[in-house]
Design a protein around this motif. Structure first.
Motif, PDB file in Angstrom:
ATOM      1  N   ASN A  22      16.049 -27.080  17.325  1.00  0.00           N
ATOM      2  CA  ASN A  22      15.396 -27.731  18.458  1.00  0.00           C
ATOM      3  C   ASN A  22      16.083 -27.403  19.779  1.00  0.00           C
ATOM      4  O   ASN A  22      15.422 -27.071  20.770  1.00  0.00           O
ATOM      5  CB  ASN A  22      15.389 -29.255  18.258  1.00  0.00           C
ATOM      6  N   THR A  23      17.413 -27.493  19.799  1.00  0.00           N
ATOM      7  CA  THR A  23      18.141 -27.282  21.050  1.00  0.00           C
ATOM      8  C   THR A  23      18.015 -25.852  21.538  1.00  0.00           C
ATOM      9  O   THR A  23      17.687 -25.593  22.703  1.00  0.00           O
ATOM     10  CB  THR A  23      19.621 -27.649  20.868  1.00  0.00           C
ATOM     11  N   VAL A  24      18.292 -24.908  20.648  1.00  0.00           N
ATOM     12  CA  VAL A  24      18.223 -23.494  21.017  1.00  0.00           C
ATOM     13  C   VAL A  24      16.798 -23.107  21.383  1.00  0.00           C
ATOM     14  O   VAL A  24      16.548 -22.418  22.381  1.00  0.00           O
ATOM     15  CB  VAL A  24      18.760 -22.623  19.864  1.00  0.00           C
ATOM     16  N   GLY A  25      15.840 -23.566  20.580  1.00  0.00           N
ATOM     17  CA  GLY A  25      14.447 -23.214  20.840  1.00  0.00           C
ATOM     18  C   GLY A  25      13.938 -23.774  22.156  1.00  0.00           C
ATOM     19  O   GLY A  25      13.315 -23.064  22.945  1.00  0.00           O
TER      20      GLY A  25
ATOM     21  N   LEU B  95      23.179 -23.136  25.875  1.00  0.00           N
ATOM     22  CA  LEU B  95      23.568 -22.404  27.078  1.00  0.00           C
ATOM     23  C   LEU B  95      23.640 -20.904  26.820  1.00  0.00           C
ATOM     24  O   LEU B  95      23.267 -20.092  27.674  1.00  0.00           O
ATOM     25  CB  LEU B  95      24.916 -22.916  27.587  1.00  0.00           C
ATOM     26  N   LEU B  96      24.119 -20.531  25.644  1.00  0.00           N
ATOM     27  CA  LEU B  96      24.181 -19.102  25.295  1.00  0.00           C
ATOM     28  C   LEU B  96      22.784 -18.496  25.230  1.00  0.00           C
ATOM     29  O   LEU B  96      22.541 -17.392  25.745  1.00  0.00           O
ATOM     30  CB  LEU B  96      24.899 -18.917  23.952  1.00  0.00           C
ATOM     31  N   VAL B  97      21.868 -19.209  24.603  1.00  0.00           N
ATOM     32  CA  VAL B  97      20.499 -18.714  24.505  1.00  0.00           C
ATOM     33  C   VAL B  97      19.841 -18.705  25.884  1.00  0.00           C
ATOM     34  O   VAL B  97      19.087 -17.782  26.220  1.00  0.00           O
ATOM     35  CB  VAL B  97      19.691 -19.567  23.507  1.00  0.00           C
TER      36      VAL B  97
ATOM     37  N   LEU C  53      29.646 -22.005  28.725  1.00  0.00           N
ATOM     38  CA  LEU C  53      29.702 -22.171  30.179  1.00  0.00           C
ATOM     39  C   LEU C  53      30.014 -20.850  30.887  1.00  0.00           C
ATOM     40  O   LEU C  53      29.382 -20.507  31.894  1.00  0.00           O
ATOM     41  CB  LEU C  53      30.754 -23.218  30.538  1.00  0.00           C
ATOM     42  N   ILE C  54      30.982 -20.101  30.357  1.00  0.00           N
ATOM     43  CA  ILE C  54      31.349 -18.818  30.979  1.00  0.00           C
ATOM     44  C   ILE C  54      30.194 -17.829  30.890  1.00  0.00           C
ATOM     45  O   ILE C  54      29.863 -17.138  31.867  1.00  0.00           O
ATOM     46  CB  ILE C  54      32.618 -18.246  30.312  1.00  0.00           C
ATOM     47  N   THR C  55      29.559 -17.751  29.723  1.00  0.00           N
ATOM     48  CA  THR C  55      28.445 -16.818  29.545  1.00  0.00           C
ATOM     49  C   THR C  55      27.278 -17.159  30.453  1.00  0.00           C
ATOM     50  O   THR C  55      26.653 -16.277  31.050  1.00  0.00           O
ATOM     51  CB  THR C  55      27.988 -16.810  28.073  1.00  0.00           C
ATOM     52  N   PHE C  56      26.984 -18.452  30.578  1.00  0.00           N
ATOM     53  CA  PHE C  56      25.874 -18.867  31.443  1.00  0.00           C
ATOM     54  C   PHE C  56      26.163 -18.501  32.892  1.00  0.00           C
ATOM     55  O   PHE C  56      25.281 -18.008  33.608  1.00  0.00           O
ATOM     56  CB  PHE C  56      25.643 -20.374  31.311  1.00  0.00           C
ATOM     57  N   ARG C  57      27.391 -18.738  33.338  1.00  0.00           N
ATOM     58  CA  ARG C  57      27.737 -18.403  34.723  1.00  0.00           C
ATOM     59  C   ARG C  57      27.656 -16.897  34.954  1.00  0.00           C
ATOM     60  O   ARG C  57      27.153 -16.435  35.984  1.00  0.00           O
ATOM     61  CB  ARG C  57      29.138 -18.925  35.044  1.00  0.00           C
TER      62      ARG C  57
END
Length: 258
Positions: free
Chosen positions: A69-72, A153-155, A239-243
């Protein structure tokens, strides 16, 4: 921030109220899918799935539904915003993309939690299994919620950069079924050490121990430690990947592309 959070929550509740049959169908499908999975496991095992095996299956399925659910929701949500041409407007909001999507992730986790509770109740009623639930079990489950947020956040980072990520999302979502079923605990020291850093695996092991041995939480201190480490690592990575993803999209001017 408070007004934005209230607006996002109101939007989510309006969508759920406007399409109640969709929500009910998702819950029924999730419960029926688990029952089919249990029947398939009984056929493969050559007998009924009872005791610890059924309990482990329920825990793994609930955690997988949390990730699903979260990733999707986060991945498909950003892809939909990009397709509708509104993603750039979100990036120009006073809150900024990170706080905005973190806020959306919290709302998504809340609605996913309600969904998962309904699914769990349906599974327990359908199978007749009784789980011994205690407040202390909220600790690993809360950590699992934070890891699910980090995975979201990664997705979201992938969706911001590549926009069309539906196939990648399917691989990620269903890949967690196999990750949670790998016997990290009994596969040797090296596999056990690797499992400490696989998303949700330490929480899965800790929940299993709590359910199988309700009085044995004191012996799960090491698992609790690795669960906290796992949560912090994946939150930092998310967090780092999203930024980095938002900076790259801004640098290449692809935020409004689809």
């Amino acid at each position: 921030m408070r007004i934005a959070l209230q607006s996002e929550l109101r939007r989510t509740l309006l969508l759920m109220r406007r399409y109640p049959t969709e929500t009910a169908a998702q819950i029924i499908l999730a419960v029926v899918s688990f029952y089919a999975l249990a029947l398939g496991g009984r056929f493969m095992a050559g007998g009924t799935l009872l005791g610890t095996r059924m309990t482990d299956l329920i825990i793994g399925y609930v955690l997988w539904m949390l990730v699903l659910n979260t990733v999707g929701d986060m991945g498909f949500g950003i892809a939909e915003e990009a397709e509708n041409g509104t993603l750039e407007q979100l990036f120009l909001s006073p809150l900024g993309p990170l706080r905005l999507f973190l806020m959306r992730a919290v709302i998504t986790l809340g609605t996913s939690l309600v969904f998962i509770i309904c699914v769990l109740i349906g599974i327990l009623l359908l199978t007749g299994i009784r789980l011994r639930l205690e407040l202390v079990q909220l600790i690993p489950f809360s950590l699992a919620l934070l890891v699910a947020l980090a995975l979201g956040l990664l997705v979201a980072s992938l969706a911001i950069v590549f926009k069309r990520v539906s196939q990648a999302l399917s691989i990620i979502q269903f890949g967690f079924v196999f990750l949670l079923m790998i016997p990290f605990d009994t596969g040797g020291p090296l596999l056990a050490f690797v499992g400490h850093f696989v998303p949700l695996v330490p929480m899965f092991s800790l929940l299993r121990q709590m359910l199988h041995h309700p009085a044995g939480f004191a012996g799960g201190g090491l698992l609790l430690f690795w669960s906290v480490v796992n949560t912090l690592v994946w939150l930092l990575v998310g967090l780092i990947t999203f930024r980095q993803a938002t900076n790259a999209a801004r640098h290449h001017g692809t935020i409004g592309h689809y």
